[in-house]
Write an enzyme that holds these catalytic residues in place. Structure first.
Site, short mmCIF file in Angstrom:
data_model
loop_
_atom_site.label_atom_id
_atom_site.label_comp_id
_atom_site.label_asym_id
_atom_site.label_seq_id
_atom_site.Cartn_x
_atom_site.Cartn_y
_atom_site.Cartn_z
N GLY A 356 0.82 -1.21 0.00
CA GLY A 356 0.00 0.00 0.00
C GLY A 356 0.85 1.26 0.00
O GLY A 356 0.64 2.15 -0.81
N ALA A 357 1.81 1.31 0.91
CA ALA A 357 2.59 2.53 1.06
C ALA A 357 3.79 2.27 1.95
O ALA A 357 3.88 1.21 2.57
CB ALA A 357 1.72 3.63 1.68
N MET A 358 4.68 3.26 2.02
CA MET A 358 5.89 3.08 2.82
C MET A 358 6.26 4.39 3.50
O MET A 358 6.31 5.44 2.88
CB MET A 358 7.02 2.60 1.89
CG MET A 358 8.35 2.43 2.58
SD MET A 358 8.29 1.11 3.83
CE MET A 358 9.45 1.76 5.01
N GLU A 359 6.59 4.26 4.79
CA GLU A 359 6.75 5.43 5.66
C GLU A 359 8.15 6.03 5.67
O GLU A 359 8.55 6.62 6.68
CB GLU A 359 6.37 5.03 7.10
CG GLU A 359 7.37 4.07 7.79
CD GLU A 359 7.00 2.59 7.71
OE1 GLU A 359 6.27 2.20 6.78
OE2 GLU A 359 7.45 1.82 8.57
N ASN A 360 8.92 5.95 4.58
CA ASN A 360 10.27 6.51 4.55
C ASN A 360 10.29 7.90 5.19
O ASN A 360 9.39 8.71 4.96
CB ASN A 360 10.76 6.65 3.11
CG ASN A 360 10.44 5.43 2.29
OD1 ASN A 360 10.93 4.36 2.58
ND2 ASN A 360 9.58 5.60 1.30
N HIS A 392 -1.85 6.32 8.61
CA HIS A 392 -0.95 5.26 9.09
C HIS A 392 0.52 5.61 8.80
O HIS A 392 1.36 5.57 9.70
CB HIS A 392 -1.33 3.95 8.42
CG HIS A 392 -0.48 2.79 8.80
ND1 HIS A 392 -0.82 1.89 9.77
CD2 HIS A 392 0.74 2.38 8.34
CE1 HIS A 392 0.12 0.98 9.90
NE2 HIS A 392 1.09 1.26 9.03
N GLU A 393 0.80 5.96 7.57
CA GLU A 393 2.22 6.23 7.22
C GLU A 393 2.71 7.47 7.96
O GLU A 393 3.85 7.51 8.41
CB GLU A 393 2.39 6.39 5.71
CG GLU A 393 1.89 5.22 4.87
CD GLU A 393 2.40 3.85 5.30
OE1 GLU A 393 3.50 3.76 5.87
OE2 GLU A 393 1.66 2.86 5.10
N HIS A 396 3.59 6.68 11.53
CA HIS A 396 4.86 5.96 11.67
C HIS A 396 6.02 6.91 12.00
O HIS A 396 7.05 6.46 12.49
CB HIS A 396 5.21 5.23 10.37
CG HIS A 396 4.75 3.80 10.32
ND1 HIS A 396 4.93 2.91 11.36
CD2 HIS A 396 4.16 3.08 9.32
CE1 HIS A 396 4.46 1.73 11.00
NE2 HIS A 396 3.97 1.80 9.78
N1 B3K Z 1 6.07 -0.54 6.49
C1 B3K Z 1 5.49 -0.75 5.20
C2 B3K Z 1 5.42 -2.17 4.76
C3 B3K Z 1 6.67 -2.70 4.17
C4 B3K Z 1 6.43 -4.05 3.57
C5 B3K Z 1 7.70 -4.71 3.18
N2 B3K Z 1 7.51 -5.87 2.36
C6 B3K Z 1 4.14 -0.16 5.11
C7 B3K Z 1 3.43 0.00 6.39
O1 B3K Z 1 3.02 -0.93 7.04
O2 B3K Z 1 3.27 1.10 6.79
ZN ZN Z 2 2.90 0.37 8.84
#
Ligand code: B3K
Ligand code: ZN
Length: 979
Positions: A356-360, A392-393, A396
């Site tokens: 879905g997404a990634m919290e970089n 959510h992101e 994080h």
């Molecule tokens: N932290 C990422 C998920 C990464 C999945 C890696 N295969 C998104 C999340 O849960 O916010």
């Molecule tokens: Zn997450």
């Protein structure tokens, strides 16, 4: 609300959050102590060990794999596939290795400062890193092992001196410096990578012409050699240079420090992130993008620039995402006192993304599906998902980024907590009971089956082969329930105190689940006894409760007994600490004030502050335990597990009339809905038994009346009504059967739906009529509720396959001004095969063929269909010009959607399983993470009858024998077979 978001309504075989898995059963235990599972592929055989590998393969294949795989034919195929493989000199890969939590060791070296330099090219990309390294114990030199995968090493220097070949060792997964300096030193490495060829969408890759990254969990090792583990936290600077016309926008984490022109039409930027971070939070984006800009002023007055980046044509569709981001920033300040910590927050939407997404840090990368929305193209569910996932992101940033995980086993520390936070956020922005119903349904439909199958694992797994397989409904959704239990036990204020202490103690650290537990306990001086078992014991606890009323003594007793079922590798379980929220209703349906409780030989007063208490949280900690309420003057109806206060299966002695009473009166809206569901599940299971014995199906008239009274009650929230009149999903019912029977469950569900539709036709018709609106689309609870109820009613009506209703649905389809209503009307028509269905599907495609996100809905609707023999249609759609196996969203829609059809995926002739088996093998060569999510649809194959079992097993064995199988698919397929 998933971060890994692809749900298929009612889907039984395909998990929302993709993969799961853990077993510690005998075959895999053999991998302890570093010995590895042998892998039937050329890719895992080192050049130097060709002969021994073949022998080893034969031996360990036989000894390590489960009896299920030790089937002679499969073994023969397995050996042949190895023996006939040409061995590439490039292919120096290690076999899959199981990693154990108990083996965690602190790193021997830490990284202080990391300077990265990217030169992005069309053929290849150069990555230079300069790392300040220091030993954990000053003066002690140990080998420094760096992870690296699919990298070409160009140069390596220590303190400016280039290393010779004999100074380091390079294998397919590691670069090892055997005796680096024993004090602080600089390490400089140049690697060459090929993002254009990277179809795994992990590491640095291209999506629609733009560069982007995905590093969690272990993707950074595909960019450069590094200690790719979350307890290595460092400060990063990132310089990027690239062609200016092709990549005018160059982004990374932190603040933009410098930018400028270079010769040859190139340009460069320099980014610096002032916060230390693990490498999984690193991000880079380069491409032709434009931004929607806005700002947020934090409560301490910091002005934060907000930018959402997409290709120019998609910018108008980012309004809702920006609204969601600002709402999330405000909510985190209001509810948790947490402020954003930089001057810039970027979000980039990309069409090709595994999850879905990634919290970089400060550069969130999102699947476009979770950013782009307009009323015409996105449904209410899409709008809600965007709100939840953007939240959510963003959340994080504190729970994940500022305080991160020591190792990947602790994943739920950040994910369970952040899911809990996004659930609370969405509840506060919409309807709390409706959100709770959604979340619990998701848990039951996806997590319960996982917890009862071969992939069952604790919220904190004990081992993994491929970490990506553990971004599961258990770690996320059950993990969120564990966090919710702290709040239930401690109350809002106590929970907040615990959160404050957690940040105070651990800001800037990489920690474990125990540290979170300790903060909650210490901030409240609480006695949590065996609560930590929630992190280590897999399986859904079953709780039985029996009640008795003593009119003379005016007491009412609830006796609990609990049992945690055995799961792979965990045969014997301890009793859990289960918070059970309870209220008692009098004969008028009102809550009885609760005054005192007798438990464990003590009489406790409940109403400490003198205020009447209507719900009490009982702490069930033992295998068997009794609680006795005093001052109860009439036999009450108990409302047990209010708000679903613990992730358990509850069995009570409530009668059908008690359940109908609760359905009508319970002040706890969740339990009001739940009473209806318990009743519906009972009715459905009885009818399934009748169906299997070829008895006529008869629906209890009281149930029809119950549905009718909900439907016609103007005092109820419309979305609540929509949920309350929706039957439990087929997966939920199959999960409760000894041998799952998809045909019987489907037949019964269809029968009840049709019966209700014909008995309540007038009510459903008037529901559709009275919930039309010509107002412009608004995303708010009132409007969403109205649409939800109207669409549910229309779906019921369409099950009648009546031409009059088809015209009504067609009218709704044509007159709809938003995707929610247009799609629902199409889905209603599409329930029944025929010309109307074909026409509406064709019309929809021609309207939306240029919008890939809408086309995915079109794929999913057809794939998910229960029309008999639909596998042939799905096969045709694989060749549709809009389908592309390289794009995860399309795979999730078409293949994942198909796996959600109980009748077609589980077709008794094995056609659905054969289809999926072939796809998994093809897909695995393109994208192992996505293939692994797909193969998990097979994981519960033992739940079905012998014919289906044989057909599914054959496919799993075929997959296991495939050449070049990824670790991802290997883990799921082998564990599914082994259990
Ligand atoms: N932290 C990422 C998920 C990464 C999945 C890696 N295969 C998104 C999340 O849960 O916010
Ligand atoms: Zn997450």
């Amino acid at each position: 609300m998933a971060r890994l978001v692809f749900s298929y309504k009612g889907c039984s075989g395909f998990p929302k959050t993709g993969l799961w898995g853990l077993i510690s059963s005998a075959p895999l235990k053999a991998t302890r102590g570093g010995s590895a599972l042998t892998y039937p592929t050329k890719n895992f055989i080192s050049t130097q060990r060709i002969i021994t590998s073949k022998v080893a393969c034969r031996r360990s294949s036989l000894s390590l794999l489960s009896p299920a795989v030790r089937d002679k034919q499969a073994i023969r195929r397995l050996i042949c596939s190895v023996a006939t493989q040409p061995i590439s000199t490039e292919a120096k890969m290690e076999a899959p290795k199981e990693i154990f939590l108990k083996d965690y060791k602190m790193p021997e070296y830490y990284f202080d400062k990391v300077d990265l330099n990217f030169s992005l090219g069309e053929e290849k990309t150069f990555v230079s890193s300069k790392i300040v390294v220091y030993p954990r114990i000053e003066g002690v030199s140990s080998p420094l092992v760096l992870d690296g995968h699919d990298l070409k090493l160009v140069t390596i220097k220590v303190n400016g001196e280039e290393l010779k070949k004999e100074d380091y060792n390079l294998d397919s997964r590691h670069l090892t410096l055997s005796s680096p300096p024993s004090g602080t030193f600089t390490l400089e490495i140049v690697t060459e990578i090929y993002p254009q060829k990277n179809t795994s969408l992990e590491g640095l890759y291209k999506s629609s012409g733009n560069f982007c990254t995905q590093c969690e969990a272990e993707g950074f090792r595909k960019i450069t050699f590094y200690q790719d583990r979350p307890d290595i936290m460092a400060k990063y600077s990132v310089r990027i240079e690239a062609d200016k016309s092709l990549y005018p926008v160059l982004l990374s984490n932190g603040n933009l420090i410098e930018q400028g022109e270079l010769e040859g039409g190139k340009h460069y930027v320099l980014w610096e992130d002032p916060f230390k971070k693990p490498c999984y939070l690193f991000a880079l984006v380069a491409g032709q993008l434009e931004s929607r800009d806005d700002k947020f002023v934090t409560r301490s007055g910091r002005e934060v620039a907000l930018r959402i980046w997409t290709p120019a044509q998609d910018l108008p569709k980012t309004v809702h995402a920006m609204y969601s981001l600002k709402a999330a920033m405000k909510w985190d300040e209001d509810v948790f006192g947490l402020e954003y910590d930089l001057d810039l927050f970027n979000i980039v939407a990309v069409p090709d993304f595994n999850m879905g997404a990634m919290e970089n840090k400060s550069l969130n990368i999102f699947n476009s599906k979770l950013v782009l929305a307009s009323p015409e193209t996105a449904s209410d569910a899409d709008y809600a998902a965007i709100l939840g996932v953007i939240g959510h992101e963003y959340f994080h940033n504190w729970t994940g980024n500022r305080v991160t995980c020591r190792d990947w086993f602790q994943l739920s520390l950040k994910e369970g907590l952040t899911v809990f936070r996004d659930q609370e956020f969405s509840s506060d922005m919409g309807s709390r009971p409706v959100k709770r119903i959604d979340d619990v349904s998701r848990l039951r439909n996806y997590q319960f089956p996982q917890d009862a199958g071969p992939m069952a694992h604790p919220v904190r797994p004990h081992s993994y082969i491929k970490m990506d397989n553990f971004y599961t409904v258990t770690v996320y959704e059950k993990g969120a329930e564990v966090v919710r239990m702290y709040k239930t036990l401690l109350g809002s204020q106590g929970f907040r105190k615990g959160m404050d202490l957690y940040f105070k103690r651990h800001d800037g650290q990489a920690v474990t689940c125990e540290e979170f537990f300790a903060a909650m306990r210490d901030a409240n001086e609480a006695n949590f006894h065996n609560f930590l078992l929630w992190y280590s014991q897999a399986g859904t606890p079953s709780v039985k409760v029996t009640s008795s009323f003593n009119a003379e003594a005016k007491t009412y007793s609830l006796k609990f007994s609990q049992e945690v079922p055995p799961t792979p590798g965990q045969q014997v379980k301890e009793p859990m600490f289960i918070p059970v929220a309870v209220g008692l209703l009098d004969s008028n349906g009102n809550d009885i004030p609760l005054t005192s409780l007798y438990h464990d030989g003590m009489l406790e007063s409940i109403s400490a502050s003198g205020q009447p208490v209507h719900t009490v949280v009982l702490q069930v900690k033992k295998k068997e335990e009794e609680f006795v309420f005093s001052n109860i003057s009439e036999r009450p109806i108990p409302s047990i597990l209010r708000g679903y206060s613990a992730p358990i299966r509850l069995e009570s002695d409530l009668t059908d009339s008690d359940l109908l009473f609760l359905l009508a009166h319970d002040s706890d809206e969740f339990n009001r809905w739940e009473a209806g569901q318990v009743l519906a599940r009972k009715i459905m299971l009885n009818l399934v038994a009748d169906f299997q014995q070829s008895k006529p199906l008869i629906l209890d008239a009281k149930f029809v009346d119950g549905i009718k009274s909900m439907l016609c009650d103007p005092s109820l929230d419309k979305e609540f009504i929509a949920k309350a009149i929706t039957l439990p999903g087929a997966g939920e019912i199959m999960d409760m059967m000894e041998v799952a029977d998809p045909d019987a469950v489907h037949a019964v569900r269809s029968f009840i739906r049709k019966h209700l539709a014909s008995e309540l036709k007038a009510e459903f018709l008037s529901t559709v009529e009275s919930n039309r609106s010509t107002e412009p689309y608004v995303f708010n609870h009132n409007n969403m509720s109205r649409r939800a109820l109207k669409n549910t009613a229309l779906a019921y009506l369409a099950s009648l396959d009546d031409p009059e209703i088809t015209s009504l649905a067609l009218h709704e389809y044509k007159s709809a001004t938003n995707m929610t209503e247009q799609f629902a009307a199409m889905a209603a028509i599409a329930q029944n095969p025929g010309k109307a269905r074909d026409d509406v599907l064709a019309d929809f495609y021609s309207k939306w063929e240029n919008d890939y996100l809408v086309v995915n809905k079109w794929f999913a609707l057809q794939a998910f269909s229960d029309i008999p023999g639909n596998v042939e249609n799905v096969k045709k759609l694989l060749n549709h010009p809009a389908f592309d196996m390289h794009n995860p969203n399309k795979v999730y829609s078409l293949i994942g959607g198909f796996c959600g059809s109980p009748v077609n995926f589980h077709a008794k002739d094995g056609s659905g399983y054969r289809f999926l088996g072939e796809i998994v093998v093809q897909l695995d060569k393109i994208n192992p993470q996505v293939a692994s999510r797909m193969v998990s649809a097979f994981s519960r194959w033992r739940r079905y009858d012998a014919t289906r079992q044989a057909a599914a097993k054959e496919q799993l064995e075929m997959i296991m024998a495939a050449n070049g199988l990824s670790e991802n698919v290997f883990e799921i397929a082998s564990k599914s077979l082994a259990a």
